[in-house]
Design a protein around this motif. Sequence first.
Motif, PDB file in Angstrom:
ATOM      1  N   VAL A   8       0.844  -1.197   0.000  1.00 20.11           N
ATOM      2  CA  VAL A   8       0.000   0.000   0.000  1.00 20.11           C
ATOM      3  C   VAL A   8       0.881   1.250   0.000  1.00 20.11           C
ATOM      4  N   VAL A   9       0.597   2.171  -0.924  1.00 25.71           N
ATOM      5  CA  VAL A   9       1.256   3.476  -0.960  1.00 25.71           C
ATOM      6  C   VAL A   9       0.171   4.545  -1.018  1.00 25.71           C
ATOM      7  N   SER A  10       0.571   5.759  -0.728  1.00 29.15           N
ATOM      8  CA  SER A  10      -0.352   6.881  -0.847  1.00 29.15           C
ATOM      9  C   SER A  10       0.440   8.165  -1.017  1.00 29.15           C
ATOM     10  N   ASP A  11      -0.250   9.165  -1.500  1.00 28.23           N
ATOM     11  CA  ASP A  11       0.272  10.529  -1.536  1.00 28.23           C
ATOM     12  C   ASP A  11       1.680  10.597  -2.120  1.00 28.23           C
ATOM     13  N   SER A  12       1.830  10.050  -3.334  1.00 32.03           N
ATOM     14  CA  SER A  12       3.125  10.101  -4.015  1.00 32.03           C
ATOM     15  C   SER A  12       3.340  11.438  -4.724  1.00 32.03           C
ATOM     16  N   HIS A  13       2.287  12.189  -4.937  1.00 29.64           N
ATOM     17  CA  HIS A  13       2.359  13.563  -5.462  1.00 29.64           C
ATOM     18  C   HIS A  13       3.364  13.736  -6.596  1.00 29.64           C
ATOM     19  N   GLY A  14       3.189  12.917  -7.637  1.00 24.17           N
ATOM     20  CA  GLY A  14       4.002  13.048  -8.840  1.00 24.17           C
ATOM     21  C   GLY A  14       5.339  12.339  -8.792  1.00 24.17           C
ATOM     22  N   SER A  15       5.663  11.684  -7.713  1.00 25.84           N
ATOM     23  CA  SER A  15       6.956  11.008  -7.583  1.00 25.84           C
ATOM     24  C   SER A  15       6.931   9.674  -8.326  1.00 25.84           C
ATOM     25  N   ARG A  16       7.161   9.735  -9.606  1.00 27.58           N
ATOM     26  CA  ARG A  16       7.191   8.535 -10.438  1.00 27.58           C
ATOM     27  C   ARG A  16       8.307   7.594 -10.006  1.00 27.58           C
ATOM     28  N   LYS A  17       9.465   8.169  -9.689  1.00 22.99           N
ATOM     29  CA  LYS A  17      10.641   7.367  -9.331  1.00 22.99           C
ATOM     30  C   LYS A  17      10.344   6.432  -8.157  1.00 22.99           C
ATOM     31  N   ALA A  18       9.688   6.944  -7.133  1.00 22.19           N
ATOM     32  CA  ALA A  18       9.386   6.116  -5.950  1.00 22.19           C
ATOM     33  C   ALA A  18       8.493   4.936  -6.331  1.00 22.19           C
ATOM     34  N   LEU A  19       7.481   5.182  -7.141  1.00 22.32           N
ATOM     35  CA  LEU A  19       6.557   4.121  -7.534  1.00 22.32           C
ATOM     36  C   LEU A  19       7.232   3.092  -8.439  1.00 22.32           C
ATOM     37  N   LEU A  20       8.032   3.565  -9.386  1.00 19.75           N
ATOM     38  CA  LEU A  20       8.746   2.642 -10.272  1.00 19.75           C
ATOM     39  C   LEU A  20       9.744   1.797  -9.488  1.00 19.75           C
ATOM     40  N   ASP A  21      10.389   2.395  -8.502  1.00 21.36           N
ATOM     41  CA  ASP A  21      11.341   1.661  -7.673  1.00 21.36           C
ATOM     42  C   ASP A  21      10.635   0.577  -6.853  1.00 21.36           C
ATOM     43  N   ILE A  22       9.469   0.888  -6.319  1.00 20.72           N
ATOM     44  CA  ILE A  22       8.691  -0.108  -5.561  1.00 20.72           C
ATOM     45  C   ILE A  22       8.291  -1.266  -6.468  1.00 20.72           C
ATOM     46  N   GLN A  23       7.825  -0.951  -7.680  1.00 18.47           N
ATOM     47  CA  GLN A  23       7.453  -2.003  -8.627  1.00 18.47           C
ATOM     48  C   GLN A  23       8.643  -2.928  -8.910  1.00 18.47           C
ATOM     49  N   LYS A  24       9.784  -2.329  -9.155  1.00 17.98           N
ATOM     50  CA  LYS A  24      10.992  -3.096  -9.460  1.00 17.98           C
ATOM     51  C   LYS A  24      11.421  -3.943  -8.257  1.00 17.98           C
ATOM     52  N   HIS A  25      11.348  -3.382  -7.073  1.00 17.11           N
ATOM     53  CA  HIS A  25      11.802  -4.069  -5.859  1.00 17.11           C
ATOM     54  C   HIS A  25      10.954  -5.312  -5.541  1.00 17.11           C
ATOM     55  N   TYR A  26       9.644  -5.205  -5.736  1.00 16.42           N
ATOM     56  CA  TYR A  26       8.763  -6.305  -5.335  1.00 16.42           C
ATOM     57  C   TYR A  26       8.383  -7.242  -6.466  1.00 16.42           C
ATOM     58  N   GLY A  27       8.588  -6.826  -7.703  1.00 15.27           N
ATOM     59  CA  GLY A  27       8.300  -7.712  -8.825  1.00 15.27           C
ATOM     60  C   GLY A  27       6.920  -8.316  -8.731  1.00 15.27           C
ATOM     61  N   GLY A  28       6.808  -9.612  -8.860  1.00 16.99           N
ATOM     62  CA  GLY A  28       5.509 -10.280  -8.844  1.00 16.99           C
ATOM     63  C   GLY A  28       5.200 -11.005  -7.558  1.00 16.99           C
ATOM     64  N   GLU A  29       5.837 -10.631  -6.448  1.00 15.48           N
ATOM     65  CA  GLU A  29       5.653 -11.389  -5.209  1.00 15.48           C
ATOM     66  C   GLU A  29       4.469 -10.943  -4.369  1.00 15.48           C
ATOM     67  N   LEU A  30       3.608 -10.091  -4.904  1.00 15.10           N
ATOM     68  CA  LEU A  30       2.486  -9.542  -4.135  1.00 15.10           C
ATOM     69  C   LEU A  30       1.155 -10.032  -4.685  1.00 15.10           C
ATOM     70  N   ASN A  31       0.154 -10.111  -3.794  1.00 13.49           N
ATOM     71  CA  ASN A  31      -1.203 -10.451  -4.236  1.00 13.49           C
ATOM     72  C   ASN A  31      -1.943  -9.239  -4.768  1.00 13.49           C
ATOM     73  N   ALA A  32      -1.570  -8.043  -4.284  1.00 12.41           N
ATOM     74  CA  ALA A  32      -2.207  -6.808  -4.751  1.00 12.41           C
ATOM     75  C   ALA A  32      -1.334  -5.619  -4.367  1.00 12.41           C
ATOM     76  N   MET A  33      -1.479  -4.533  -5.150  1.00  8.62           N
ATOM     77  CA  MET A  33      -0.840  -3.257  -4.834  1.00  8.62           C
ATOM     78  C   MET A  33      -1.910  -2.174  -4.934  1.00  8.62           C
ATOM     79  N   PHE A  34      -2.050  -1.398  -3.865  1.00  5.35           N
ATOM     80  CA  PHE A  34      -3.042  -0.330  -3.819  1.00  5.35           C
ATOM     81  C   PHE A  34      -2.358   1.019  -3.642  1.00  5.35           C
ATOM     82  N   HIS A  35      -2.886   2.016  -4.332  1.00  5.80           N
ATOM     83  CA  HIS A  35      -2.442   3.406  -4.174  1.00  5.80           C
ATOM     84  C   HIS A  35      -3.650   4.181  -3.665  1.00  5.80           C
ATOM     85  N   CYS A  36      -3.506   4.777  -2.474  1.00 11.35           N
ATOM     86  CA  CYS A  36      -4.624   5.459  -1.816  1.00 11.35           C
ATOM     87  C   CYS A  36      -4.802   6.910  -2.250  1.00 11.35           C
ATOM     88  N   GLY A  37      -4.375   7.251  -3.432  1.00  8.67           N
ATOM     89  CA  GLY A  37      -4.686   8.553  -4.005  1.00  8.67           C
ATOM     90  C   GLY A  37      -3.618   9.617  -3.855  1.00  8.67           C
TER      91      GLY A  37
END
Length: 169
Positions: A5-34
């Motif tokens: 779960v992440v929230s309030d990234s306010h345009g920070s693409r780098k943080a979100l892309l890094d999280i995607q890369k770090h966790y790959g496919g090991e999660l059942n779901a990823m939610f962004h709370c806006g």
Amino acid sequence: MKVLVVSDSHGSRKALLDIQKHYGGELNAMFHCGDSELHENDDALKGFQVVKGNCDWNGQFPEEIVQQVGSDVFFITHGHLYNVKMTLMNVSYKAREHNATIVLFGHSHIVGAELIHGMLFINPGSIALPRNRKEKTYCLIERKEKMVIVSFFDENHDELIDLRQEFFI
């Protein structure tokens, strides 16, 4: 079950892309709370289920999501429509309408988790602009039978041990 779960990234693409890369496919779901402040087709949101925050003008996101993952029903919203900075009562009523066991929200940028009347409320903080802590944060939720482990991490994927909590629901 393992949910990020992440929230309030306010345009920070780098943080979100890094999280995607770090966790790959090991999660059942990823939610962004806006408050991503990104367009819904942005690669940084790939794999995330995203709700609309009060600063989201670039995308067509839903105001809320109800999603079953494993044995849990998640109610996801940004929180501004439910006045979460003042009380969790309004969002709890809405979550109960959906028989949610876990409520995810953002808006305040303040990290936290608490169990209220059998319903778990989690705010992952902000991965861009934290309040009340210096670390930019996100959250992992793991269910192991009747126990839910909520762990918070900083932008370098280091666990903030002092924030880790275990709940029996």
